[in-house]
Design a protein around this motif. Structure first.
Motif, PDB file in Angstrom:
ATOM      1  N   GLY A  36      -5.391 -81.472 -31.124  1.00 33.16           N
ATOM      2  CA  GLY A  36      -6.143 -82.622 -30.653  1.00 33.16           C
ATOM      3  C   GLY A  36      -7.592 -82.222 -30.429  1.00 33.16           C
ATOM      4  N   ARG A  37      -8.453 -83.213 -30.232  1.00 30.90           N
ATOM      5  CA  ARG A  37      -9.886 -82.935 -30.127  1.00 30.90           C
ATOM      6  C   ARG A  37     -10.225 -81.978 -28.993  1.00 30.90           C
ATOM      7  NH1 ARG A  37     -13.717 -84.429 -26.892  1.00 30.90           N
ATOM      8  NH2 ARG A  37     -12.452 -86.053 -25.916  1.00 30.90           N
ATOM      9  N   LYS A  38      -9.695 -82.249 -27.792  1.00 32.83           N
ATOM     10  CA  LYS A  38     -10.062 -81.420 -26.642  1.00 32.83           C
ATOM     11  C   LYS A  38      -9.597 -79.979 -26.830  1.00 32.83           C
ATOM     12  CE  LYS A  38     -10.082 -85.241 -23.330  1.00 32.83           C
ATOM     13  NZ  LYS A  38      -9.425 -85.836 -22.146  1.00 32.83           N
ATOM     14  N   GLY A  68      -0.874 -84.263 -13.367  1.00 30.98           N
ATOM     15  CA  GLY A  68      -1.405 -83.625 -14.561  1.00 30.98           C
ATOM     16  C   GLY A  68      -0.841 -84.252 -15.819  1.00 30.98           C
ATOM     17  N   LYS A  69      -1.439 -83.927 -16.932  1.00 29.26           N
ATOM     18  CA  LYS A  69      -0.998 -84.467 -18.222  1.00 29.26           C
ATOM     19  C   LYS A  69       0.382 -83.924 -18.571  1.00 29.26           C
ATOM     20  CE  LYS A  69      -5.764 -84.746 -19.871  1.00 29.26           C
ATOM     21  NZ  LYS A  69      -6.762 -84.198 -20.823  1.00 29.26           N
ATOM     22  N   LYS A  70       1.236 -84.801 -19.072  1.00 32.04           N
ATOM     23  CA  LYS A  70       2.614 -84.421 -19.353  1.00 32.04           C
ATOM     24  C   LYS A  70       2.924 -84.520 -20.843  1.00 32.04           C
ATOM     25  CE  LYS A  70       4.380 -85.489 -14.775  1.00 32.04           C
ATOM     26  NZ  LYS A  70       5.456 -86.136 -13.995  1.00 32.04           N
ATOM     27  N   LEU A  71       3.966 -83.811 -21.245  1.00 29.62           N
ATOM     28  CA  LEU A  71       4.381 -83.830 -22.642  1.00 29.62           C
ATOM     29  C   LEU A  71       5.164 -85.096 -22.968  1.00 29.62           C
ATOM     30  CD1 LEU A  71       4.641 -82.506 -25.411  1.00 29.62           C
ATOM     31  CD2 LEU A  71       6.606 -81.210 -24.525  1.00 29.62           C
ATOM     32  N   PHE A  72       6.207 -85.374 -22.207  1.00 32.39           N
ATOM     33  CA  PHE A  72       7.066 -86.527 -22.486  1.00 32.39           C
ATOM     34  C   PHE A  72       6.683 -87.670 -21.552  1.00 32.39           C
ATOM     35  CE2 PHE A  72       9.537 -82.616 -23.256  1.00 32.39           C
ATOM     36  CZ  PHE A  72       9.703 -82.731 -24.624  1.00 32.39           C
ATOM     37  N   GLU A  95     -10.300 -74.973 -17.780  1.00 27.74           N
ATOM     38  CA  GLU A  95      -9.817 -75.410 -19.095  1.00 27.74           C
ATOM     39  C   GLU A  95      -9.806 -76.929 -19.238  1.00 27.74           C
ATOM     40  OE1 GLU A  95      -5.690 -75.020 -21.671  1.00 27.74           O
ATOM     41  OE2 GLU A  95      -6.220 -73.419 -20.267  1.00 27.74           O
ATOM     42  N   ASP A  96      -9.285 -77.633 -18.238  1.00 22.85           N
ATOM     43  CA  ASP A  96      -9.255 -79.101 -18.279  1.00 22.85           C
ATOM     44  C   ASP A  96      -9.083 -79.604 -16.855  1.00 22.85           C
ATOM     45  OD1 ASP A  96      -8.893 -81.797 -18.657  1.00 22.85           O
ATOM     46  OD2 ASP A  96      -7.119 -81.623 -19.929  1.00 22.85           O
ATOM     47  N   THR A  97     -10.192 -80.046 -16.255  1.00 21.75           N
ATOM     48  CA  THR A  97     -10.166 -80.526 -14.870  1.00 21.75           C
ATOM     49  C   THR A  97     -10.122 -82.050 -14.804  1.00 21.75           C
ATOM     50  OG1 THR A  97     -12.580 -80.464 -14.763  1.00 21.75           O
ATOM     51  CG2 THR A  97     -11.397 -78.490 -14.021  1.00 21.75           C
ATOM     52  N   SER A  98      -9.918 -82.716 -15.939  1.00 27.28           N
ATOM     53  CA  SER A  98      -9.908 -84.175 -15.951  1.00 27.28           C
ATOM     54  C   SER A  98      -8.833 -84.720 -15.024  1.00 27.28           C
ATOM     55  CB  SER A  98      -9.692 -84.698 -17.378  1.00 27.28           C
ATOM     56  OG  SER A  98      -8.456 -84.265 -17.903  1.00 27.28           O
TER      57      SER A  98
END
Length: 202
Positions: free
Chosen positions: A60-62, A159-163, A24-27
């Motif tokens: 969002g775009r992704k 990993g990408k976080k919300l806050f 899904e998202d390996t960035s």
């Protein structure tokens, strides 16, 4: 004015990246994609059915690209997703791009001002799924009316976080919550004014 509702799968350390699958998202070298899967049960399935009831989407775009490449072929799972309006915030996608034109009712937004105009229009609530950078933008500008957080008993450490990027201080009220048999806390928070402080014990 339309409500903006942010829905997120989130770990104990705030990670929201790639909950649905390994690719899904390996960035950033993220290797834990699909961390939601082991915790699926009947209770979480019922909540997901409720959250997937037809509503306009802001993505969002992704996340939009992931959705646009998957859901048109799987609408039998998410009934009505073709018919709702899908708004995508992007500086790179154009209205004429194939990914936009082939997914019915998709509209490109280009700025925070476009989102504010959308929020101030008449209509039903708008749901934001995933979209970490978009969600952070909304939180920085106090545009989130409601949060639905599915909190998983995991710490991923990266990993990408919300806050994670300067959210405006804000108070929320817990209005509904459920704990699934697999230990997921599903909590609905609504915006509730400013942050209040005091001294404990006085």
């Amino acid at each position: 004015m339309r409500k903006i509702i942010v829905l997120e799968f989130i770990t104990l350390d705030g990670v929201i990246q790639a909950p649905g699958g390994p690719e899904e998202d390996t960035s950033g070298g993220f290797e834990f994609g699909g961390w939601v899967a082991p915790y699926t049960d009947e209770v979480s399935d019922r909540v997901m059915e409720k959250h997937m009831e037809p509503a306009d989407l802001l993505l969002g775009r992704k996340t939009f690209e992931i959705f646009a490449n998957y859901w048109p072929e799987h609408e039998h799972i998410w009934l009505g997703i073709t018919d709702v309006t899908k708004y995508v915030l992007s500086n790179t996608i154009k209205d004429s791009d194939p990914i936009v034109t082939r997914w019915k009712n998709s509209i490109v937004l280009h700025s925070l001002a476009d989102i504010e105009k959308l929020k101030n229009s008449h209509g039903s609530a708008i749901k934001v799924w995933g979209s970490s950078e978009l969600a952070q933008l909304l939180l920085r500008n106090d545009l989130v009316d409601e949060l639905w957080l599915k909190i998983y008993p995991l710490i991923l450490g990266k990993g990408k976080k919300l806050f994670d990027n300067g959210a405006v201080p804000a108070a929320f009220t817990l209005v509904e919550s459920t704990v699934t048999p697999s230990g997921v806390i599903i909590a609905n928070y609504k915006r509730a004014g400013e942050v209040k402080t005091g001294t404990v014990g006085t």
